[in-house]
Scaffold this motif. Sequence first.
Motif, PDB file in Angstrom:
ATOM      1  N   GLY A 132      -5.405  -0.172   5.254  1.00  0.00           N
ATOM      2  CA  GLY A 132      -6.237   0.920   4.744  1.00  0.00           C
ATOM      3  C   GLY A 132      -5.487   2.242   4.725  1.00  0.00           C
ATOM      4  O   GLY A 132      -5.579   3.009   3.762  1.00  0.00           O
ATOM      5  N   GLU A 133      -4.710   2.499   5.765  1.00  0.00           N
ATOM      6  CA  GLU A 133      -3.915   3.728   5.815  1.00  0.00           C
ATOM      7  C   GLU A 133      -2.808   3.713   4.757  1.00  0.00           C
ATOM      8  O   GLU A 133      -2.522   4.735   4.142  1.00  0.00           O
ATOM      9  CB  GLU A 133      -3.288   3.902   7.204  1.00  0.00           C
ATOM     10  N   ILE A 134      -2.198   2.555   4.579  1.00  0.00           N
ATOM     11  CA  ILE A 134      -1.139   2.424   3.562  1.00  0.00           C
ATOM     12  C   ILE A 134      -1.720   2.681   2.172  1.00  0.00           C
ATOM     13  O   ILE A 134      -1.111   3.377   1.359  1.00  0.00           O
ATOM     14  CB  ILE A 134      -0.472   1.035   3.640  1.00  0.00           C
ATOM     15  N   MET A 135      -2.896   2.144   1.912  1.00  0.00           N
ATOM     16  CA  MET A 135      -3.504   2.300   0.585  1.00  0.00           C
ATOM     17  C   MET A 135      -3.957   3.737   0.322  1.00  0.00           C
ATOM     18  O   MET A 135      -4.022   4.161  -0.821  1.00  0.00           O
ATOM     19  CB  MET A 135      -4.674   1.337   0.413  1.00  0.00           C
ATOM     20  N   LYS A 136      -4.228   4.505   1.347  1.00  0.00           N
ATOM     21  CA  LYS A 136      -4.624   5.907   1.174  1.00  0.00           C
ATOM     22  C   LYS A 136      -3.434   6.817   0.914  1.00  0.00           C
ATOM     23  O   LYS A 136      -3.589   7.882   0.323  1.00  0.00           O
ATOM     24  CB  LYS A 136      -5.381   6.395   2.416  1.00  0.00           C
ATOM     25  N   ASN A 137      -2.260   6.417   1.352  1.00  0.00           N
ATOM     26  CA  ASN A 137      -1.042   7.203   1.192  1.00  0.00           C
ATOM     27  C   ASN A 137      -0.328   6.749  -0.081  1.00  0.00           C
ATOM     28  O   ASN A 137       0.155   5.616  -0.166  1.00  0.00           O
ATOM     29  CB  ASN A 137      -0.142   6.995   2.421  1.00  0.00           C
ATOM     30  N   ALA A 138      -0.247   7.611  -1.087  1.00  0.00           N
ATOM     31  CA  ALA A 138       0.296   7.225  -2.395  1.00  0.00           C
ATOM     32  C   ALA A 138       1.743   6.743  -2.320  1.00  0.00           C
ATOM     33  O   ALA A 138       2.109   5.759  -2.975  1.00  0.00           O
ATOM     34  CB  ALA A 138       0.195   8.395  -3.372  1.00  0.00           C
ATOM     35  N   THR A 139       2.565   7.407  -1.530  1.00  0.00           N
ATOM     36  CA  THR A 139       3.968   7.007  -1.416  1.00  0.00           C
ATOM     37  C   THR A 139       4.102   5.653  -0.746  1.00  0.00           C
ATOM     38  O   THR A 139       4.848   4.785  -1.214  1.00  0.00           O
ATOM     39  CB  THR A 139       4.767   8.072  -0.623  1.00  0.00           C
ATOM     40  N   MET A 140       3.398   5.470   0.352  1.00  0.00           N
ATOM     41  CA  MET A 140       3.441   4.183   1.057  1.00  0.00           C
ATOM     42  C   MET A 140       2.872   3.064   0.199  1.00  0.00           C
ATOM     43  O   MET A 140       3.421   1.970   0.170  1.00  0.00           O
ATOM     44  CB  MET A 140       2.674   4.271   2.383  1.00  0.00           C
ATOM     45  N   ARG A 141       1.771   3.336  -0.495  1.00  0.00           N
ATOM     46  CA  ARG A 141       1.170   2.323  -1.365  1.00  0.00           C
ATOM     47  C   ARG A 141       2.163   1.893  -2.436  1.00  0.00           C
ATOM     48  O   ARG A 141       2.328   0.711  -2.710  1.00  0.00           O
ATOM     49  CB  ARG A 141      -0.118   2.850  -2.003  1.00  0.00           C
ATOM     50  N   SER A 142       2.854   2.866  -3.009  1.00  0.00           N
ATOM     51  CA  SER A 142       3.842   2.553  -4.034  1.00  0.00           C
ATOM     52  C   SER A 142       4.970   1.701  -3.473  1.00  0.00           C
ATOM     53  O   SER A 142       5.369   0.708  -4.083  1.00  0.00           O
ATOM     54  CB  SER A 142       4.398   3.840  -4.639  1.00  0.00           C
ATOM     55  N   ASN A 143       5.492   2.074  -2.303  1.00  0.00           N
ATOM     56  CA  ASN A 143       6.625   1.357  -1.713  1.00  0.00           C
ATOM     57  C   ASN A 143       6.261  -0.009  -1.150  1.00  0.00           C
ATOM     58  O   ASN A 143       7.050  -0.941  -1.230  1.00  0.00           O
ATOM     59  CB  ASN A 143       7.257   2.191  -0.597  1.00  0.00           C
ATOM     60  N   VAL A 144       5.075  -0.119  -0.569  1.00  0.00           N
ATOM     61  CA  VAL A 144       4.701  -1.334   0.144  1.00  0.00           C
ATOM     62  C   VAL A 144       3.942  -2.329  -0.729  1.00  0.00           C
ATOM     63  O   VAL A 144       4.060  -3.533  -0.531  1.00  0.00           O
ATOM     64  CB  VAL A 144       3.872  -0.976   1.407  1.00  0.00           C
ATOM     65  N   VAL A 145       3.198  -1.839  -1.713  1.00  0.00           N
ATOM     66  CA  VAL A 145       2.358  -2.732  -2.514  1.00  0.00           C
ATOM     67  C   VAL A 145       2.780  -2.763  -3.984  1.00  0.00           C
ATOM     68  O   VAL A 145       3.134  -3.819  -4.518  1.00  0.00           O
ATOM     69  CB  VAL A 145       0.866  -2.330  -2.391  1.00  0.00           C
ATOM     70  N   GLU A 146       2.746  -1.618  -4.646  1.00  0.00           N
ATOM     71  CA  GLU A 146       2.932  -1.586  -6.098  1.00  0.00           C
ATOM     72  C   GLU A 146       4.340  -1.986  -6.534  1.00  0.00           C
ATOM     73  O   GLU A 146       4.501  -2.781  -7.465  1.00  0.00           O
ATOM     74  CB  GLU A 146       2.595  -0.196  -6.637  1.00  0.00           C
ATOM     75  N   HIS A 147       5.354  -1.425  -5.891  1.00  0.00           N
ATOM     76  CA  HIS A 147       6.735  -1.736  -6.260  1.00  0.00           C
ATOM     77  C   HIS A 147       7.043  -3.233  -6.076  1.00  0.00           C
ATOM     78  O   HIS A 147       7.531  -3.867  -7.021  1.00  0.00           O
ATOM     79  CB  HIS A 147       7.712  -0.866  -5.457  1.00  0.00           C
ATOM     80  N   PRO A 148       6.757  -3.821  -4.906  1.00  0.00           N
ATOM     81  CA  PRO A 148       7.051  -5.249  -4.749  1.00  0.00           C
ATOM     82  C   PRO A 148       6.293  -6.149  -5.728  1.00  0.00           C
ATOM     83  O   PRO A 148       6.869  -7.086  -6.292  1.00  0.00           O
ATOM     84  CB  PRO A 148       6.640  -5.553  -3.306  1.00  0.00           C
ATOM     85  N   VAL A 149       5.021  -5.853  -5.958  1.00  0.00           N
ATOM     86  CA  VAL A 149       4.233  -6.681  -6.875  1.00  0.00           C
ATOM     87  C   VAL A 149       4.778  -6.582  -8.300  1.00  0.00           C
ATOM     88  O   VAL A 149       4.941  -7.598  -8.993  1.00  0.00           O
ATOM     89  CB  VAL A 149       2.733  -6.302  -6.819  1.00  0.00           C
ATOM     90  N   ALA A 150       5.093  -5.373  -8.735  1.00  0.00           N
ATOM     91  CA  ALA A 150       5.630  -5.191 -10.086  1.00  0.00           C
ATOM     92  C   ALA A 150       6.973  -5.885 -10.246  1.00  0.00           C
ATOM     93  O   ALA A 150       7.244  -6.500 -11.284  1.00  0.00           O
ATOM     94  CB  ALA A 150       5.762  -3.703 -10.406  1.00  0.00           C
ATOM     95  N   MET A 151       7.814  -5.825  -9.234  1.00  0.00           N
ATOM     96  CA  MET A 151       9.134  -6.451  -9.330  1.00  0.00           C
ATOM     97  C   MET A 151       9.038  -7.975  -9.287  1.00  0.00           C
ATOM     98  O   MET A 151       9.791  -8.665  -9.974  1.00  0.00           O
ATOM     99  CB  MET A 151      10.069  -5.931  -8.229  1.00  0.00           C
ATOM    100  N   ILE A 152       8.104  -8.495  -8.500  1.00  0.00           N
ATOM    101  CA  ILE A 152       7.890  -9.944  -8.493  1.00  0.00           C
ATOM    102  C   ILE A 152       7.421 -10.392  -9.872  1.00  0.00           C
ATOM    103  O   ILE A 152       7.894 -11.401 -10.409  1.00  0.00           O
ATOM    104  CB  ILE A 152       6.888 -10.353  -7.399  1.00  0.00           C
ATOM    105  N   LEU A 153       6.509  -9.637 -10.478  1.00  0.00           N
ATOM    106  CA  LEU A 153       6.044  -9.967 -11.832  1.00  0.00           C
ATOM    107  C   LEU A 153       7.176  -9.865 -12.847  1.00  0.00           C
ATOM    108  O   LEU A 153       7.286 -10.712 -13.750  1.00  0.00           O
ATOM    109  CB  LEU A 153       4.893  -9.047 -12.245  1.00  0.00           C
ATOM    110  N   ALA A 154       8.027  -8.861 -12.713  1.00  0.00           N
ATOM    111  CA  ALA A 154       9.149  -8.699 -13.639  1.00  0.00           C
ATOM    112  C   ALA A 154      10.104  -9.876 -13.541  1.00  0.00           C
ATOM    113  O   ALA A 154      10.534 -10.425 -14.572  1.00  0.00           O
ATOM    114  CB  ALA A 154       9.885  -7.387 -13.361  1.00  0.00           C
ATOM    115  N   VAL A 155      10.421 -10.299 -12.331  1.00  0.00           N
ATOM    116  CA  VAL A 155      11.316 -11.451 -12.161  1.00  0.00           C
ATOM    117  C   VAL A 155      10.645 -12.724 -12.671  1.00  0.00           C
ATOM    118  O   VAL A 155      11.307 -13.578 -13.283  1.00  0.00           O
ATOM    119  CB  VAL A 155      11.769 -11.577 -10.694  1.00  0.00           C
TER     120      VAL A 155
END
Length: 144
Positions: free
Chosen positions: A75-98
Amino acid sequence: MYSTLKMLHHYWAYLVLFMIVVATFNAVYKTMTKKEYEARDFRMSLFTLIVSHIHLLIGLVLWFAADYFSEMSMGEIMKNATMRSNVVEHPVAMILAVALITIGYSKHKKKLTSTNKLKSIAIFYSIALVLVLAKIPWKAWLNL
């Protein structure tokens, strides 16, 4: 060890981005100009596939080694835009790209004509390129 992997992940990303751009533009150009599919095109798409998979593996090792969840709750990670990007959005997008690169590579091998082979690479690699460009942490790239 962690800092070495992080540095490798950072600099390997340049190679991955370069290869995706080159393979994508090559396939798009050859599709539009109706050029023949060559062994060079096969090697280029294969090398892109290999370097992107290696990069994904390095990224996954970093993600699991970082231990984000011992310091913060989800919940704290999802509230923090930078952490959300690094921990959730970036990995998911890169997995989808690969995954898209893998699908495009696999589909192109099954096609029989040059146009269809190149079109498969052009479509899937282009979508992967857009995803990669959208979720690269540009501030980190420009600061290092």
